[in-house]
Design a protein around this motif. Structure first.
Motif, short mmCIF file in Angstrom:
data_model
loop_
_atom_site.label_atom_id
_atom_site.label_comp_id
_atom_site.label_asym_id
_atom_site.label_seq_id
_atom_site.Cartn_x
_atom_site.Cartn_y
_atom_site.Cartn_z
N GLU A 181 7.18 0.23 8.63
CA GLU A 181 6.79 1.19 7.60
C GLU A 181 7.85 2.27 7.39
OE1 GLU A 181 1.91 1.10 8.05
OE2 GLU A 181 3.10 2.52 9.22
N LYS A 205 -3.44 -2.10 4.28
CA LYS A 205 -3.75 -0.70 4.53
C LYS A 205 -4.13 0.07 3.26
CE LYS A 205 -1.42 0.07 8.92
NZ LYS A 205 -0.58 0.99 9.72
N ASP A 206 -4.13 -0.62 2.13
CA ASP A 206 -4.62 0.00 0.90
C ASP A 206 -6.13 0.24 1.06
OD1 ASP A 206 -5.76 0.17 -1.88
OD2 ASP A 206 -3.64 -0.11 -2.42
N GLU A 207 -6.58 1.41 0.69
CA GLU A 207 -7.99 1.76 0.87
C GLU A 207 -8.93 0.87 0.07
OE1 GLU A 207 -8.01 5.35 -2.51
OE2 GLU A 207 -8.36 5.80 -0.40
N ALA A 240 0.85 -1.19 0.00
CA ALA A 240 0.00 0.00 0.00
C ALA A 240 0.88 1.24 0.00
CB ALA A 240 -0.90 -0.01 1.23
N GLN A 241 0.54 2.21 -0.83
CA GLN A 241 1.23 3.49 -0.83
C GLN A 241 0.22 4.54 -0.36
OE1 GLN A 241 2.80 2.82 -5.03
NE2 GLN A 241 4.56 3.86 -4.12
N LEU A 242 0.39 4.97 0.89
CA LEU A 242 -0.58 5.84 1.53
C LEU A 242 -0.42 7.28 1.06
CD1 LEU A 242 -0.34 4.34 5.14
CD2 LEU A 242 -1.66 3.54 3.16
N GLU A 243 -1.42 8.09 1.31
CA GLU A 243 -1.44 9.46 0.80
C GLU A 243 -0.28 10.30 1.33
OE1 GLU A 243 -5.16 11.32 1.45
OE2 GLU A 243 -6.28 9.98 0.11
N ASP A 244 0.22 9.96 2.51
CA ASP A 244 1.33 10.74 3.07
C ASP A 244 2.69 10.26 2.58
OD1 ASP A 244 1.59 8.33 4.34
OD2 ASP A 244 1.51 9.11 6.39
N SER A 258 3.35 0.76 3.06
CA SER A 258 2.89 -0.12 4.14
C SER A 258 2.42 -1.46 3.59
CB SER A 258 1.76 0.56 4.92
OG SER A 258 1.39 -0.22 6.04
N THR A 269 3.80 7.12 2.76
CA THR A 269 4.25 5.93 3.49
C THR A 269 4.00 4.67 2.68
OG1 THR A 269 3.79 6.97 5.62
CG2 THR A 269 3.91 4.57 5.60
#
Length: 530
Positions: free
Chosen positions: A513, A245-247, A233-237, A241, A239
């Motif tokens: 992370e 945690k992928d939406e 997962a590549q989060l909006e900030d 992960s 990060t």
């Protein structure tokens, strides 16, 4: 503790050896050859099995390079042998290792591998064939310590939803089954329901709409690809992960749990070993599975003989809810290949090793290893490689026999994916596409391809506290995923999912992370990308 101490000692000894014997590389031409001038290089190949280097291709390689090769086969577990060789500093001149394994880092950190950076410009084939890949396989210090194997863009599709063609034709008609238009998620679910309604039993056995290979988890690429998800997962900030945690992960929860609660998923899927999975597919009462198109080729041979030509499994594209057809990510492959091949610090004739490598990476070397001898298995016609009909027939029936008789694909070193300058594939096995390959290529296109290399090597070293945390996180995911799928309802499945995220965080995922994100950003900076 003993293993850690042994590896630490190996690093210290190797570093000391490198400092005390740094003249090795400068006097490369003086070592590694007999009194009559014959150069011999030892080569450890983790994939070589018990093969001996005495076939037609092997003899041609040695004749063209003037280098005699002594292959050191793995006995037992190749990784264990690589570790033992490192500990005792008795590794051969050249080693082939799993590029994604931590063993490569251990060899580099121990000073066991020759820095190739300053040599590459002197060898035109290496520089020309690898191109930008050389930049992407640099170590953290910006140096090249190995060359990749099976590198470059592979255009072949990978994952998919694999369905029985004859049954699909019955349920949706030949025109739809033969169409290149992908199915929507709901269409696929409806087709599976129709199958169960029409065939509650087949040949006295309860029908199974979908079964999975739980042992290899080869369904991962399919369920992620449906929704355009990748390895992490590549989060909006910014990060990086774990994939949970992928939406979009709740979409996987809904889809997979829905298959189970609707009675469409094999009740025994969690305990299916690979062989059991193949047996179920071959029994004739299964409609679909999630895997790569080639995974069911042996099954198709069985089904054709017992049911008929149209009873084959073909790979189709399913577009997940909320996803566009050009956003799916079914065909993820690393352009950096499977293996790392390196010259070790024990090599007394680096010049000879590089001469050998420069030939093997060249087009001539590639075609020799992957096509065999000119005039025997192929001919050059109007500047184009043309295989003999005899060799094509043999490849189609028994590739292992071809390896043994002709040496083709027996030694796969520094292999480049794709096509040579004359438009023919470097790999003869890809010259004529199988029917299953042709169907997959029709259903999956350029938009599905993506390079997994950006996510290679991001996880923490296994011996560190963060590495141990990552292992706990992975164990938690493995245990919870089956519980999510087999939950009695979607609400229950989501409760398990949310608890999983909390448990992962408690197990140290935030610290993991940080390391993964740092490694990812460092890699992008090294590659010169944003």
């Amino acid at each position: 503790m003993k293993r850690k101490l042994a590896l630490l000692l190996a690093g210290v000894l190797a570093a000391g050896s490198l400092m005390g014997g740094c003249g090795k590389k400068d006097s490369a031409s003086e070592g590694g050859q007999s009194a009559d001038g014959e150069v011999t290089l030892s080569f450890f190949d983790k994939n070589s099995g018990s093969n001996t280097f005495d076939d037609d291709v092997a003899k041609a390689i040695m004749e063209k390079t003037g280098v005699k090769i002594s292959v050191e086969n793995p006995t037992g577990d190749p990784l264990e042998k690589l570790n033992l060789m490192l500990t005792g500093q008795n590794y051969p001149d050249i080693v082939l290792m799993d590029r994604g394994n931590e063993i490569v880092k251990r060899y580099i950190d121990a000073g066991a591998l020759v820095d190739l950076t300053d040599y590459i410009d002197q060898y035109p084939n290496i520089k020309e064939m690898y191109g930008e890949t050389l930049n992407k396989i640099k170590y953290d210090d910006g140096k090249n310590y190995y060359l990749a194997n099976w590198y470059g863009q592979d255009p072949e599709p990978v994952a998919g939803v694999v369905m029985r063609y004859d049954i699909l034709c019955e349920l949706v008609g030949h025109e739809r089954a033969d169409s290149d238009e992908p199915f929507t998620e709901q269409e696929f679910i409806d087709i599976c329901k129709q199958f169960k309604e029409k065939y509650p039993e087949i040949d006295g056995k309860e029908s199974i709409a979908i079964t999975l290979d739980a042992e290899s988890s080869n369904y991962d690429g399919t369920i992620r690809g449906m929704y355009g998800m990748k390895n992490y997962a590549q989060l909006e900030d910014g990060t990086v992960s774990h994939i949970v945690k992928d939406e979009r992960f709740p979409k996987i929860v809904k889809f997979m749990n829905g298959l189970y609660t609707e009675g469409l998923l094999d009740k025994e899927w969690v305990v299916n070993k690979k062989e059991q999975w193949k047996q179920k597919l071959s029994a004739g009462n299964v409609f679909a599975t999630f895997c790569s198109y080639w995974d069911t080729d042996p099954v198709n041979v069985s089904l054709v003989s017992t049911i008929g030509e149209n009873a084959k499994f073909y790979s189709y594209k399913i577009v997940g809810d909320g996803t566009n057809a050009d956003e799916t990510t079914y065909s993820g492959r690393s352009t950096l290949g499977w293996d790392a091949i390196a010259i070790t610090n024990n090599c007394k004739n680096v010049d000879a090793a590089l001469k050998l490598i420069d030939f093997l990476v060249s087009e001539e070397g590639q075609y020799l290893m992957m096509w065999g001898l000119e005039g025997k298995t192929w001919n050059m016609e109007d500047g184009v490689h043309v295989p003999t009909e005899q060799i094509l027939d043999k490849i189609a029936t028994d590739i292992d026999a071809v390896k043994a008789e002709y040496g083709i694909r027996k030694w796969t070193w520094f292999i480049k994916n794709g096509l040579g300058s004359d438009g023919t594939p470097y790999d003869l096995y890809s010259y004529e596409k199988t029917e299953t390959s042709q169907m997959a290529n029709r259903h999956f296109g350029e938009s599905d391809r993506w390079d997994t290399a950006e996510f290679d090597g991001l996880t923490p070293d296994g011996s560190t506290p963060e590495g141990l945390s990552w292992q706990k996180v992975q164990d938690l995911y493995s245990q919870a995923f089956s519980q999510i799928v087999n939950a009695a309802s979607f609400d229950e499945a989501m409760d398990i999912y949310e608890k999983l995220i909390n448990d992962m965080d408690a197990a140290g995922l935030p610290n993991v992370e940080k390391i993964m994100t740092e490694k990812y950003n460092t890699k992008m900076e090294l590659w010169g990308e944003e």
